[in-house]
Design a protein around this motif. Sequence first.
Motif, PDB file in Angstrom:
ATOM      1  N   ASP A 137      -4.216 -15.942  -1.883  1.00  9.28           N
ATOM      2  CA  ASP A 137      -5.087 -16.400  -2.965  1.00  9.28           C
ATOM      3  C   ASP A 137      -4.840 -15.542  -4.208  1.00  9.28           C
ATOM      4  N   LYS A 138      -4.593 -16.175  -5.343  1.00  7.87           N
ATOM      5  CA  LYS A 138      -4.281 -15.428  -6.565  1.00  7.87           C
ATOM      6  C   LYS A 138      -5.421 -14.514  -6.989  1.00  7.87           C
ATOM      7  N   HIS A 139      -6.661 -14.831  -6.590  1.00  4.07           N
ATOM      8  CA  HIS A 139      -7.802 -13.996  -6.960  1.00  4.07           C
ATOM      9  C   HIS A 139      -7.861 -12.697  -6.136  1.00  4.07           C
ATOM     10  N   ARG A 140      -7.003 -12.600  -5.131  1.00  5.29           N
ATOM     11  CA  ARG A 140      -6.967 -11.393  -4.297  1.00  5.29           C
ATOM     12  C   ARG A 140      -5.824 -10.467  -4.699  1.00  5.29           C
ATOM     13  N   ILE A 141      -5.183 -10.750  -5.829  1.00  6.94           N
ATOM     14  CA  ILE A 141      -4.000  -9.981  -6.238  1.00  6.94           C
ATOM     15  C   ILE A 141      -4.285  -9.172  -7.505  1.00  6.94           C
ATOM     16  N   ILE A 142      -3.978  -7.885  -7.451  1.00  6.25           N
ATOM     17  CA  ILE A 142      -4.083  -6.987  -8.604  1.00  6.25           C
ATOM     18  C   ILE A 142      -2.667  -6.607  -9.022  1.00  6.25           C
ATOM     19  N   GLN A 143      -2.396  -6.637 -10.319  1.00  5.44           N
ATOM     20  CA  GLN A 143      -1.053  -6.345 -10.814  1.00  5.44           C
ATOM     21  C   GLN A 143      -1.032  -5.084 -11.686  1.00  5.44           C
TER      22      GLN A 143
END
Length: 233
Positions: A137-143
């Motif tokens: 899920d893209k909301h679970r990714i920190i960059q």
Amino acid sequence: MPIPFILLLLLLSFLVWRRRSMAKYLVTCAFLLLFFLSSQLSVNTLVRPLESVYPINSTTITGPCFVMVLGSAHSDIQGATAVQSLSTVALARLTEGIRQLNLGQECQLIVSGWGGELTHISHAEMMANAAIELGVDKHRIIQFPLARDTLEEAQYLQSTLGQVSFRLVTSATHMPRAMTIFAAKGLYADAAPTDFIGRADFGWRLSADNLVASQRAIHEYIGRLWLWLKTLS
């Protein structure tokens, strides 16, 4: 790097060709070095000591769950997916990071790496896109798109997590140096190595794979020496 260094020895041998004894010595050193670094003996001597420090981690993650995947490299391939654009090392790290995510509850994935000068997209963004393609899920990714090396990755993570423990994913050869860097920043990392390159034992057979593995190990030893020198300064 082994190949440039070996070529340099051969070039020097030509430059001092009139001094036959020295020229022969340089040529002999070059071929012995090439033989050693291309053999399994080099893998056993240089690679496996690094990869044996931290075992494969399949422990369930409890409490706050963060998985940090250190950056590697990617290419801008026209029409390719993000997964296809990742280097072999980056893909190995990312797939292990996703496996680690599944060992906890509602874990967040942290990816990092800047784009450099030859690509228009940061490595962190490419890793994030690849993770999304693989079902994260893209909301679970920190960059961390501005981190250029492991030192900067540790700095960005320190400002984001503080004292919260996390699962650290990187290549097995790189893990000892990475753990040293993160510990120096007061971060609580739980090692999850991947991308093991010192596996097979084919005796004295020479191969390009052994040469690449030796090069990566030498890179790590030089990096550890550089860290030690920095602590003295």
